[in-house]
Design an enzyme around this catalytic site. Sequence first.
Site, short mmCIF file in Angstrom:
data_model
loop_
_atom_site.label_atom_id
_atom_site.label_comp_id
_atom_site.label_asym_id
_atom_site.label_seq_id
_atom_site.Cartn_x
_atom_site.Cartn_y
_atom_site.Cartn_z
N ASP A 1 17.90 50.51 45.43
CA ASP A 1 16.70 51.24 45.01
C ASP A 1 16.55 51.27 43.49
OD1 ASP A 1 19.14 52.96 45.23
OD2 ASP A 1 17.85 54.37 44.20
N GLU A 2 17.66 51.10 42.77
CA GLU A 2 17.63 51.27 41.32
C GLU A 2 16.81 50.21 40.60
OE1 GLU A 2 21.07 52.57 39.21
OE2 GLU A 2 22.06 53.26 41.02
N TYR B 1 23.14 47.42 35.27
CA TYR B 1 23.44 47.22 36.69
C TYR B 1 22.16 46.91 37.46
CZ TYR B 1 23.81 48.60 41.57
OH TYR B 1 23.69 48.63 42.93
#
Length: 338
Positions: free
Chosen positions: A132-133, A156
């Site tokens: 989701d990030e 990330y």
Amino acid sequence: MSKTILITGGAGFIAHHVIEEILNKTDWNVISLDRLDFSGNLNRLQDIVGERKDKKRVKVVYHDLKAPLNSQIISSIGKVDYIAHLAAGSHVDRSIDYPMEFVLDNVVGTANILDYAKSIDSLDKFVYFSTDEVFGPAPKEINYKENDRYNSTNPYSATKAGAEELVVAYENTYRMPNIITHTMNVFGERQHPEKFIPMCINKILKGEKIFIHGNKEKTLAGSRHYIHAKDVADALLFLLQNNTPSVADETGIKCPKFNIVGSEEIDNLSLALYIADVLDKKLNYEIIDFHSSRPGHDLRYALCGNKMKQMGWTPSEVYKKLKETVKWTVSNNIWLKI
């Protein structure tokens, strides 16, 4: 004839639950490709495979995906029908300090497994497990859909987004049978003790203070759609066993993407309070503003799970799974010390 699935990062937290799901619900053979570093732990595989009569269905191959798969590794793997690419660097703090490490693991590593996969004529599906990030922080009332824009806020998430685009490009260029999944805040048995839920269990049992990340005013805790790893594994198997045709949508996007979302959104303070209640302990906590002092951390993430729901898949009730996980962890507390 039985199918074979190659799972990268098979000794990792989520992947070992996927392996257990496959062993329990199919007759497939499993090949775990892992370099066994900080994230990979063979004890996870031993726990789920050790006493099974069919444990020969699981084979472990050692390889670091920062390097291409050579002929010896490819020979050790043998014929595969599915690939689930779960191996990744996933520690946000470490990505902020060492971004190139994550470029190598998540972007280069994905390119190497894709290069191997495109040479397999019999490949039924290649699944890339994303996060989701990639969408960045979600404002209140906003739940991101599968093809919404990206807004990575740390190295990330940027490397996961970059790897996603490689998966899309390989489908478009080489006509590979690729699909992408997004999920968020997965919990469950045998999770590393640094993660929020096992960390809460540990600190609550010891009576130690838990710091809850919140807004600048320290009045609102961050929130997530938590989901149990068994639900994620069930969703992945659902996608592998059901038709997911590569048909372009109205915008021309062809590579299918699917959000695997927990049953409800929970703020981290409510989550910690629930864990304390299950443990029959008092919660010692403090809300802190970590996000303003260190950019790269987001207060709220949110995904829309309607697409999977319309296909016929729904997750388990999250509080029931949380209670089961807390009780299991207390009974198997060696996993709080690893």
